[in-house]
Design a protein around this motif. Structure first.
Motif, PDB file in Angstrom:
ATOM      1  N   GLU A  39       0.832  -1.196   0.000  1.00  0.00           N
ATOM      2  CA  GLU A  39       0.000   0.000   0.000  1.00  0.00           C
ATOM      3  C   GLU A  39       0.871   1.251   0.000  1.00  0.00           C
ATOM      4  OE1 GLU A  39      -3.015  -0.166   3.246  1.00  0.00           O
ATOM      5  OE2 GLU A  39      -1.842  -1.935   3.802  1.00  0.00           O
ATOM      6  N   ARG A  40       0.391   2.281  -0.624  1.00  0.00           N
ATOM      7  CA  ARG A  40       1.011   3.598  -0.518  1.00  0.00           C
ATOM      8  C   ARG A  40       0.200   4.353   0.519  1.00  0.00           C
ATOM      9  NH1 ARG A  40       3.141   7.183  -5.348  1.00  0.00           N
ATOM     10  NH2 ARG A  40       4.218   8.692  -4.064  1.00  0.00           N
ATOM     11  N   THR A  41       0.834   4.702   1.633  1.00  0.00           N
ATOM     12  CA  THR A  41       0.112   5.336   2.732  1.00  0.00           C
ATOM     13  C   THR A  41       0.331   6.838   2.797  1.00  0.00           C
ATOM     14  OG1 THR A  41       1.956   4.834   4.218  1.00  0.00           O
ATOM     15  CG2 THR A  41       0.124   3.246   4.128  1.00  0.00           C
ATOM     16  N   GLY A  42       1.215   7.370   1.977  1.00  0.00           N
ATOM     17  CA  GLY A  42       1.488   8.797   1.928  1.00  0.00           C
ATOM     18  C   GLY A  42       2.343   9.090   0.713  1.00  0.00           C
ATOM     19  N   GLU A  43       2.800  10.329   0.607  1.00  0.00           N
ATOM     20  CA  GLU A  43       3.597  10.710  -0.561  1.00  0.00           C
ATOM     21  C   GLU A  43       4.906   9.936  -0.627  1.00  0.00           C
ATOM     22  OE1 GLU A  43       5.763  14.642  -2.434  1.00  0.00           O
ATOM     23  OE2 GLU A  43       4.105  14.914  -1.036  1.00  0.00           O
ATOM     24  N   ASN A  44       5.542   9.703   0.525  1.00  0.00           N
ATOM     25  CA  ASN A  44       6.813   8.986   0.570  1.00  0.00           C
ATOM     26  C   ASN A  44       6.790   7.804   1.523  1.00  0.00           C
ATOM     27  OD1 ASN A  44       8.349  10.552  -1.294  1.00  0.00           O
ATOM     28  ND2 ASN A  44       8.444  12.173   0.240  1.00  0.00           N
ATOM     29  N   THR A  45       5.599   7.304   1.865  1.00  0.00           N
ATOM     30  CA  THR A  45       5.502   6.189   2.796  1.00  0.00           C
ATOM     31  C   THR A  45       4.719   5.036   2.179  1.00  0.00           C
ATOM     32  OG1 THR A  45       3.549   7.199   3.806  1.00  0.00           O
ATOM     33  CG2 THR A  45       5.669   7.621   4.865  1.00  0.00           C
ATOM     34  N   TYR A  46       5.145   3.834   2.528  1.00  0.00           N
ATOM     35  CA  TYR A  46       4.531   2.618   2.004  1.00  0.00           C
ATOM     36  C   TYR A  46       4.380   1.622   3.146  1.00  0.00           C
ATOM     37  CZ  TYR A  46       6.124   4.669  -2.363  1.00  0.00           C
ATOM     38  OH  TYR A  46       6.342   5.533  -3.403  1.00  0.00           O
ATOM     39  N   ARG A  47       3.521   0.635   2.928  1.00  0.00           N
ATOM     40  CA  ARG A  47       3.332  -0.415   3.918  1.00  0.00           C
ATOM     41  C   ARG A  47       3.130  -1.742   3.203  1.00  0.00           C
ATOM     42  NH1 ARG A  47      -0.661  -0.372   9.061  1.00  0.00           N
ATOM     43  NH2 ARG A  47       1.235   0.238  10.099  1.00  0.00           N
ATOM     44  N   ILE A  48       3.868  -2.743   3.659  1.00  0.00           N
ATOM     45  CA  ILE A  48       3.673  -4.121   3.206  1.00  0.00           C
ATOM     46  C   ILE A  48       2.949  -4.836   4.333  1.00  0.00           C
ATOM     47  CG2 ILE A  48       4.798  -6.284   2.568  1.00  0.00           C
ATOM     48  CD1 ILE A  48       7.166  -4.584   1.564  1.00  0.00           C
ATOM     49  N   THR A  49       1.836  -5.473   4.016  1.00  0.00           N
ATOM     50  CA  THR A  49       1.074  -6.226   5.002  1.00  0.00           C
ATOM     51  C   THR A  49       1.024  -7.678   4.554  1.00  0.00           C
ATOM     52  OG1 THR A  49      -0.288  -4.290   5.507  1.00  0.00           O
ATOM     53  CG2 THR A  49      -1.145  -6.433   6.178  1.00  0.00           C
ATOM     54  N   MET A  50       1.480  -8.576   5.429  1.00  0.00           N
ATOM     55  CA  MET A  50       1.506 -10.009   5.117  1.00  0.00           C
ATOM     56  C   MET A  50       0.623 -10.760   6.113  1.00  0.00           C
ATOM     57  SD  MET A  50       5.578 -10.500   4.372  1.00  0.00           S
ATOM     58  CE  MET A  50       5.357 -12.157   3.768  1.00  0.00           C
ATOM     59  N   ALA A  51      -0.145 -11.732   5.596  1.00  0.00           N
ATOM     60  CA  ALA A  51      -0.985 -12.570   6.442  1.00  0.00           C
ATOM     61  C   ALA A  51      -0.135 -13.733   6.957  1.00  0.00           C
ATOM     62  CB  ALA A  51      -2.190 -13.090   5.662  1.00  0.00           C
ATOM     63  N   VAL A  52       0.214 -13.670   8.233  1.00  0.00           N
ATOM     64  CA  VAL A  52       1.099 -14.684   8.829  1.00  0.00           C
ATOM     65  C   VAL A  52       0.428 -15.317  10.050  1.00  0.00           C
ATOM     66  CG1 VAL A  52       3.246 -13.715   7.954  1.00  0.00           C
ATOM     67  CG2 VAL A  52       2.310 -12.858  10.092  1.00  0.00           C
ATOM     68  N   ALA A  53      -0.810 -15.742   9.880  1.00  0.00           N
ATOM     69  CA  ALA A  53      -1.555 -16.342  10.989  1.00  0.00           C
ATOM     70  C   ALA A  53      -0.809 -17.552  11.532  1.00  0.00           C
ATOM     71  CB  ALA A  53      -2.944 -16.761  10.508  1.00  0.00           C
ATOM     72  N   GLY A  54      -0.726 -17.629  12.842  1.00  0.00           N
ATOM     73  CA  GLY A  54      -0.078 -18.756  13.497  1.00  0.00           C
ATOM     74  C   GLY A  54       1.401 -18.524  13.786  1.00  0.00           C
ATOM     75  N   PHE A  55       1.983 -17.444  13.287  1.00  0.00           N
ATOM     76  CA  PHE A  55       3.390 -17.139  13.545  1.00  0.00           C
ATOM     77  C   PHE A  55       3.471 -16.069  14.630  1.00  0.00           C
ATOM     78  CE2 PHE A  55       3.585 -18.944   9.344  1.00  0.00           C
ATOM     79  CZ  PHE A  55       4.791 -19.628   9.321  1.00  0.00           C
TER      80      PHE A  55
END
Length: 150
Positions: A39-55
Motif C-alpha cells: 500500500e502507498r500510505t502517503g507521498e513517501n511512505t509505504y506499507r507491506i502487510t503479510m498474512a502470517v496467521a499462526g506465527f
C-alpha cells in the motif's frame, strides 16, 4: 507465458545487470504463500502487510540488505499430541523477498491480529532533490576573474 531473451542488450549496455535480472524474475512464477498487500500510505511512505496467521514475533525474521527486503517465517516443529483431521491453516516455513527502490528504508514492523505490517519510508538525500537555480539578468552581474599576466 513468453520468455524474453535479453542477451543482445547485454552487449550494448553497461550497469543494467540488476534491471535485467529483475525482468527475468518477472517471468518466474512467484509463490503465493503467504499472501500480502503493498500500500502507498502517503507521498513517501509505504506499507507491506503479510498474512502470517499462526506465527509469533519469535518465528519471524525481517532483514533489509542491499536493496532487498527479506521476510522469513519458521515455526518450531511441534510434537503432534492431537489427531488433526483436516489441516487448512498453513504452518509451513516461508521466505519472501521484495526488491526495494532506491532510498527506500524500513522504518518499523508490527504484528497484530495475524498480520505483519512493515512500514517503509523514501528519504531522498538533499543532494539528489531538485533545486531551483537563480537566473541573473545580463552579464554585468557576472563575477569578474582577475589575474596577473607575467
Amino acid at each position: 507465458m513468453r520468455h524474453f531473451d535479453y542477451s543482445p542488450l547485454y552487449r550494448s549496455t553497461v550497469g543494467f545487470d540488476r534491471l535485467f535480472s529483475l525482468l527475468d524474475g518477472v517471468n518466474n512464477d512467484a509463490p503465493a504463500y503467504p499472501p500480502y498487500n503493498i500500500e502507498r500510505t502517503g507521498e513517501n511512505t509505504y506499507r507491506i502487510t503479510m498474512a502470517v496467521a499462526g506465527f509469533s514475533e519469535a518465528d519471524l525474521t525481517i532483514e533489509a540488505k542491499e536493496g532487498t527486503l527479506t521476510v522469513k517465517g519458521e515455526r518450531a516443529q511441534e510434537k503432534e499430541e492431537r489427531e488433526v483431521l483436516y489441516r487448512g491453516i498453513a504452518s509451513r516455513s516461508f521466505e519472501r523477498r521484495f526488491q526495494l527502490a532506491d532510498f527506500l528504508e524500513v522504518k518499523g514492523a508490527s504484528l497484530e491480529n495475524g498480520l505483519l505490517h512493515i512500514d517503509l519510508l523514501r528519504e531522498i538525500p538533499e543532494a539528489m532533490k531538485p533545486r531551483k537555480i537563480e537566473i541573473t539578468a545580463g552579464s554585468s552581474n557576472a563575477p569578474q576573474i582577475e589575474g596577473s599576466v607575467n
